[in-house]
Design a protein around this motif. Structure first.
Motif, PDB file in Angstrom:
ATOM      1  N   PRO A 300       0.810  -1.234   0.000  1.00  0.00           N
ATOM      2  CA  PRO A 300       0.000   0.000   0.000  1.00  0.00           C
ATOM      3  C   PRO A 300       0.835   1.273   0.000  1.00  0.00           C
ATOM      4  N   ALA A 301       0.121   2.389  -0.173  1.00  0.00           N
ATOM      5  CA  ALA A 301       0.757   3.702  -0.211  1.00  0.00           C
ATOM      6  C   ALA A 301       1.529   3.976   1.070  1.00  0.00           C
ATOM      7  N   VAL A 302       2.526   4.845   0.977  1.00  0.00           N
ATOM      8  CA  VAL A 302       3.415   5.118   2.098  1.00  0.00           C
ATOM      9  C   VAL A 302       2.830   6.204   2.992  1.00  0.00           C
ATOM     10  N   PRO A 303       3.208   6.250   4.262  1.00  0.00           N
ATOM     11  CA  PRO A 303       2.764   7.347   5.127  1.00  0.00           C
ATOM     12  C   PRO A 303       3.369   8.674   4.663  1.00  0.00           C
ATOM     13  N   GLU A 304       2.607   9.745   4.795  1.00  0.00           N
ATOM     14  CA  GLU A 304       3.062  11.043   4.315  1.00  0.00           C
ATOM     15  C   GLU A 304       4.090  11.681   5.242  1.00  0.00           C
ATOM     16  N   HIS A 311       5.330   2.736  13.640  1.00  0.00           N
ATOM     17  CA  HIS A 311       5.483   1.333  13.260  1.00  0.00           C
ATOM     18  C   HIS A 311       6.621   1.250  12.258  1.00  0.00           C
ATOM     19  N   TRP A 312       7.337   0.132  12.247  1.00  0.00           N
ATOM     20  CA  TRP A 312       8.414  -0.017  11.270  1.00  0.00           C
ATOM     21  C   TRP A 312       7.892   0.141   9.844  1.00  0.00           C
ATOM     22  N   LEU A 313       8.764   0.613   8.958  1.00  0.00           N
ATOM     23  CA  LEU A 313       8.372   0.934   7.594  1.00  0.00           C
ATOM     24  C   LEU A 313       8.433  -0.280   6.681  1.00  0.00           C
ATOM     25  N   ARG A 314       7.465  -0.398   5.800  1.00  0.00           N
ATOM     26  CA  ARG A 314       7.552  -1.387   4.723  1.00  0.00           C
ATOM     27  C   ARG A 314       8.629  -0.941   3.733  1.00  0.00           C
ATOM     28  N   PRO A 315       9.206  -1.880   2.969  1.00  0.00           N
ATOM     29  CA  PRO A 315      10.226  -1.487   1.983  1.00  0.00           C
ATOM     30  C   PRO A 315       9.722  -0.455   0.977  1.00  0.00           C
ATOM     31  N   SER A 316       8.442  -0.542   0.567  1.00  0.00           N
ATOM     32  CA  SER A 316       7.899   0.431  -0.374  1.00  0.00           C
ATOM     33  C   SER A 316       7.959   1.833   0.207  1.00  0.00           C
ATOM     34  N   ALA A 317       7.723   1.961   1.511  1.00  0.00           N
ATOM     35  CA  ALA A 317       7.793   3.270   2.164  1.00  0.00           C
ATOM     36  C   ALA A 317       9.231   3.757   2.254  1.00  0.00           C
ATOM     37  N   VAL A 318      10.161   2.847   2.531  1.00  0.00           N
ATOM     38  CA  VAL A 318      11.579   3.223   2.575  1.00  0.00           C
ATOM     39  C   VAL A 318      12.008   3.803   1.230  1.00  0.00           C
ATOM     40  N   LYS A 319      11.641   3.110   0.160  1.00  0.00           N
ATOM     41  CA  LYS A 319      12.052   3.571  -1.172  1.00  0.00           C
ATOM     42  C   LYS A 319      11.416   4.918  -1.508  1.00  0.00           C
ATOM     43  N   ALA A 320      10.123   5.045  -1.236  1.00  0.00           N
ATOM     44  CA  ALA A 320       9.431   6.282  -1.585  1.00  0.00           C
ATOM     45  C   ALA A 320      10.005   7.476  -0.827  1.00  0.00           C
ATOM     46  N   HIS A 321      10.275   7.310   0.455  1.00  0.00           N
ATOM     47  CA  HIS A 321      10.825   8.416   1.243  1.00  0.00           C
ATOM     48  C   HIS A 321      12.278   8.694   0.869  1.00  0.00           C
ATOM     49  N   GLY A 365      15.904   2.756  13.347  1.00  0.00           N
ATOM     50  CA  GLY A 365      16.997   3.349  12.586  1.00  0.00           C
ATOM     51  C   GLY A 365      16.610   3.771  11.179  1.00  0.00           C
ATOM     52  N   PRO A 366      15.924   2.912  10.390  1.00  0.00           N
ATOM     53  CA  PRO A 366      15.547   3.337   9.034  1.00  0.00           C
ATOM     54  C   PRO A 366      14.698   4.610   9.012  1.00  0.00           C
ATOM     55  N   VAL A 367      13.782   4.745   9.967  1.00  0.00           N
ATOM     56  CA  VAL A 367      12.949   5.946  10.006  1.00  0.00           C
ATOM     57  C   VAL A 367      13.798   7.161  10.363  1.00  0.00           C
ATOM     58  N   GLY A 368      14.643   7.021  11.385  1.00  0.00           N
ATOM     59  CA  GLY A 368      15.502   8.128  11.782  1.00  0.00           C
ATOM     60  C   GLY A 368      16.456   8.541  10.685  1.00  0.00           C
ATOM     61  N   ALA A 369      17.001   7.574   9.950  1.00  0.00           N
ATOM     62  CA  ALA A 369      17.931   7.886   8.855  1.00  0.00           C
ATOM     63  C   ALA A 369      17.222   8.673   7.755  1.00  0.00           C
ATOM     64  N   LEU A 370      16.009   8.245   7.394  1.00  0.00           N
ATOM     65  CA  LEU A 370      15.261   8.941   6.345  1.00  0.00           C
ATOM     66  C   LEU A 370      14.864  10.350   6.782  1.00  0.00           C
ATOM     67  N   ARG A 371      14.418  10.495   8.021  1.00  0.00           N
ATOM     68  CA  ARG A 371      14.044  11.826   8.518  1.00  0.00           C
ATOM     69  C   ARG A 371      15.249  12.775   8.489  1.00  0.00           C
ATOM     70  N   ALA A 372      16.390  12.274   8.958  1.00  0.00           N
ATOM     71  CA  ALA A 372      17.591  13.106   8.969  1.00  0.00           C
ATOM     72  C   ALA A 372      18.017  13.466   7.543  1.00  0.00           C
ATOM     73  N   ALA A 373      17.970  12.485   6.636  1.00  0.00           N
ATOM     74  CA  ALA A 373      18.393  12.726   5.256  1.00  0.00           C
ATOM     75  C   ALA A 373      17.509  13.775   4.584  1.00  0.00           C
ATOM     76  N   GLN A 374      16.212  13.702   4.834  1.00  0.00           N
ATOM     77  CA  GLN A 374      15.320  14.696   4.228  1.00  0.00           C
ATOM     78  C   GLN A 374      15.605  16.094   4.769  1.00  0.00           C
TER      79      GLN A 374
END
Length: 587
Positions: A300-304, A311-321, A365-374
C-alpha cells in the motif's frame, strides 16, 4: 550448499506435566506433599496441581523459568504492602549478581512499595537454591517466603560448563522430616532444545558456508507468551526458545568451523526458529534447504509524514521516502537479489555516511535515517550518503517472524541471508553500500543506526544471560557507541559529545533514559558504560572497520510501537543531524 530440503531431526517428546501427573497419581503417593518446577504456563500448572490434589496428593506446581517473578505475579497477595526485601541466592563460581538480574523486572509488580535487594550467603548450587521475600505489610505484620529457583551445573551444546534453569521434583511423605526425593530433572522443553542442538552438532559442518539458504528450526510445545504489564516486559517461553535456538545454533557452527564464539564472519546460511505453541507432545523438526525467495511484494501507499510513524516501515515506504531525499539514487543487490536503496547528495563541507537496518529487527533506525536525510537535503549545508535498509533479506525474515510474534525481539532476523553480520564481511552484496558511500563522500565519519532489546533478553536453556552480550540483557535507554581508529579519538569524541548535547535537549528521550537507567541500576553492579546528561555511552579504539570514526546509536526498539517508537526514531534523527552539524564545525 544443500540443493533440496534435508531433514536433520524430526522427533516427538512426551510432555513433562502429563507424565508427572500420571506418576504421582498412583496410590503410593496419596497424602504426600509433591512440589514440581516446570517450563509450563500458569494455566497448565494450575490444572496439573488440581488433578493431583483431587487424587489425594498435596501438590504445588511452579514455574522453572524466572521463578521469583512468576511467584510474585501469581502467588503473592500484593495488597497493603509497605516494603519488600528480596534476598537473592549467590552461587559459588557464578556471577554474584546472576540471580539479582533474574529478579528483573519484579519492581513493576510493586506499586508504591519500598523494594530492596540483598544477597544471601553463598552456596555451592548443587541443591535447590532459594530466593527469600521479606514482606512487611501496612499493619506491621511480616511474612518470610521462600521461592525455589531450580538450576543445575551441566555441559552445554559446545562443551562449556553452565549453571542453567531446570525442572525439579520434591516429594515428602507424611511424618517424614526430610524430603524423600529432592532432585532436578530435564523437562520436555529442555529435551526439545537439546534435541535441536544435538541434531546440529551431529552434522559435518566444515569447509565454510553457506551450507544452506535456510535452516528451519521448528519446535512445537506448550509455550506461553504473557505480557507482564502494560509496558514491553514479557514472561515468554516462546521468545526464550527462539533466542536460545538462534544464538546456540550460531555457537555450534562457530565451534564446528573452529571460530571464536563471538566471530561475526560466520556464514552458515539463514537460521530460522519457528516457535509454535500447542498442546500435546512436543515436536522438534530441523530442516535445511536451498532456494531463492521472491522480491518484495507490491504494498500500500506510504505514510506522508515520517515524524508521525509509529510502526516499522515497509520497503515500499523506505524507497518512496528515500526518493524524496533526491540526489543520485543508487541500487545494489542483497544475496537473495532484493534491492538495497541508497542516495548520494553532493554538497559543501565534510560529508557523512548514514546507514540503518544492518540488524533488521532493530526498527527505528531506518525511520531516523530517512528523517535526517530529508532534513539535510533541504538545508543543503553538507553532502551525505544514506542507505536506510542495508539488510533487506534479514528484514524479509523479520516481517515473517512478526506475523506470529510482532512484539518479540526476533533476533534471527538480525543477520544477512548468509547468516553473518554484514559489517564484518568483505565487499559485495549487503556490504557494497558502505563502500560506495565511502567512495562517494570520502568521509571519515560513519553514522550507523542500530537498536537493542526493549525488554529482557534471556537464554534460559544455556545459562540464562546471553553469552558475550551480557550488557544488553535489559534496557538502559538510548545508548551511543563510539568506535575509532588509532589516532582518531579526539575527532570521534567531539562528535559523540555533540550528539549527547543535542539529545539532552529532547526531553522525551531523556525521560525514557532516566526511567530505564534507574531500573537497570537496581539489578546490576557498576555499569560497564559512562553516563552524561542521562545518555549512556561507551568509547573504544576499534581496528576493524571501513571508517576512521563510527558512531553507533542503540535505541531500545526491539520491538516497540506507538509513541515509544516515535520518540526513539526522533532520537535517531537528532543524533544524525547533531553529528553532521558537528562535522561541519570541525572543518
Amino acid at each position: 550448499m544443500l540443493q533440496a530440503e534435508t531433514v536433520l531431526c524430526d522427533v516427538q517428546i512426551e510432555t513433562s506435566l502429563e507424565k508427572l501427573v500420571e506418576t504421582f497419581s498412583s496410590p503410593g503417593f496419596r497424602g504426600a506433599f509433591v512440589e514440581l518446577w516446570v517450563f509450563d504456563g500458569l494455566e497448565r500448572r494450575s490444572r496439573a496441581a488440581e488433578v493431583l490434589n483431587t487424587r489425594g496428593v498435596r501438590a504445588r506446581v511452579h514455574a522453572a523459568y524466572k521463578p521469583l517473578v512468576h511467584a510474585v505475579n501469581e502467588e503473592l497477595d500484593r495488597s497493603d504492602i509497605d516494603s519488600v526485601t528480596i534476598r537473592y541466592p549467590v552461587v559459588e563460581g557464578i556471577s554474584k549478581t546472576r540471580f539479582l538480574l533474574e529478579c528483573y523486572p519484579v519492581d513493576i509488580l510493586f506499586k508504591d512499595v519500598r523494594l530492596n535487594f540483598e544477597p544471601r550467603k553463598p552456596v555451592d548450587g548443587h541443591q535447590l537454591i532459594h530466593y527469600q521475600l521479606d514482606v512487611v505489610r501496612s499493619d506491621g505484620s511480616r511474612e518470610l517466603l521462600e521461592v525455589g529457583a531450580p538450576n543445575v551445573f551441566r555441559a552445554d551444546h559446545i562443551g562449556c560448563s553452565i549453571y542453567s534453569a531446570a525442572g525439579w521434583i520434591r516429594v515428602r511423605f507424611p511424618g517424614d522430616e526430610h524430603f524423600d526425593r529432592d532432585e532436578p530433572f530435564r523437562t520436555d522443553q529442555e529435551f526439545a532444545f537439546k534435541a535441536a542442538m544435538d541434531a546440529l552438532s551431529g552434522q559435518n559442518w566444515s569447509g565454510g558456508g553457506p551450507y544452506f539458504d535456510r535452516l528451519n528450526m521448528r519446535v512445537e510445545a506448550p509455550f506461553y507468551d504473557d505480557r507482564l504489564n502494560d509496558g514491553n516486559e514479557r514472561l515468554s517461553t516462546a521468545e526464550a526458545m527462539h533466542e536460545d535456538l538462534y544464538f546456540s545454533a550460531l555457537e555450534v557452527f562457530r565451534k564446528c568451523e573452529g571460530l571464536d564464539l563471538e566471530d561475526r564472519t560466520l556464514t552458515p546460511g539463514q537460521l530460522v526458529p519457528q516457535i509454535v505453541p500447542q498442546e500435546g507432545p512436543l515436536r522438534v523438526r530441523l530442516s535445511a534447504a536451498a532456494g531463492r525467495e521472491p522480491a518484495f511484494p507490491a504494498e500500500p501507499a506510504v505514510p506522508e509524514r515520517l515524524e508521525d510513524v509509529e510502526h516499522w516501515l515497509r520497503p515500499s515506504a523506505v524507497k518512496a521516502h528515500l526518493e524524496r531525499v533526491g540526489g543520485e539514487f543508487i541500487e545494489t543487490d542483497s544475496r537473495r537479489g532484493r534491492p538495497i536503496w541508497s542516495s548520494y547528495v553532493d554538497g559543501p563541507g565534510p560529508q557523512v555516511v548514514i546507514t540503518a537496518g544492518q540488524h533488521a529487527n532493530e526498527t527505528t533506525g531506518p525511520v531516523g535515517a530517512l528523517r535526517a536525510a530529508q532534513e539535510m537535503a533541504k538545508s543543503g549545508k553538507n553532502g551525505f550518503f544514506v542507505s536506510p535498509l542495508v539488510n533487506p533479506d534479514g528484514f524479509a525474515l523479520f516481517r515473517e517472524l512478526c506475523g506470529a510474534y510482532p512484539e518479540h525481539m526476533n533476533h534471527a532476523a538480525r543477520y544477512t541471508a548468509a547468516g553473518c553480520d554484514l559489517e564484518y564481511t568483505s565487499r559485495g552484496f549487503e556490504n557494497e553500500a558502505h563502500h560506495i558511500g565511502r567512495e562517494k563522500t570520502k568521509s571519515w565519519l560513519h553514522l550507523n543506526l542500530h537498536g537493542y532489546p526493549s525488554h529482557e533478553w534471556t537464554r534460559p536453556y544455556s545459562g540464562y544471560v546471553p553469552r558475550g552480550v551480557e550488557m544488553w540483557t535489559i534496557p538502559k535507554g538510548f545508548f551511543l557507541i563510539l568506535r575509532y581508529w588509532k589516532g582518531w579519538k579526539e575527532q570521534g569524541e567531539r562528535i559523540l559529545h555533540a550528539i549527547i548535547d543535542e539529545l539532552a535537549g529532547y526531553q522525551p528521550i531523556i525521560d525514557l533514559n532516566s526511567e530505564q537507567l534507574q531500573r537497570y541500576r537496581q539489578y546490576t553492579e557498576t555499569p560497564p558504560f559512562f553516563v552524561r546528561s542521562n545518555v549512556p555511552y561507551v568509547s573504544n579504539e576499534f581496528a576493524h572497520g571501513l571508517f576512521p570514526v563510527t558512531i553507533i546509536t542503540e535505541a531500545p526498539d526491539e520491538t516497540i510501537y506507538g509513541s515509544e517508537f516515535t520518540i526513539n526514531h526522533t532520537a535517531q534523527m537528532i543524533s544524525v543531524l547533531a553529528a553532521a552539524k558537528a562535522n561541519v564545525n570541525l572543518d
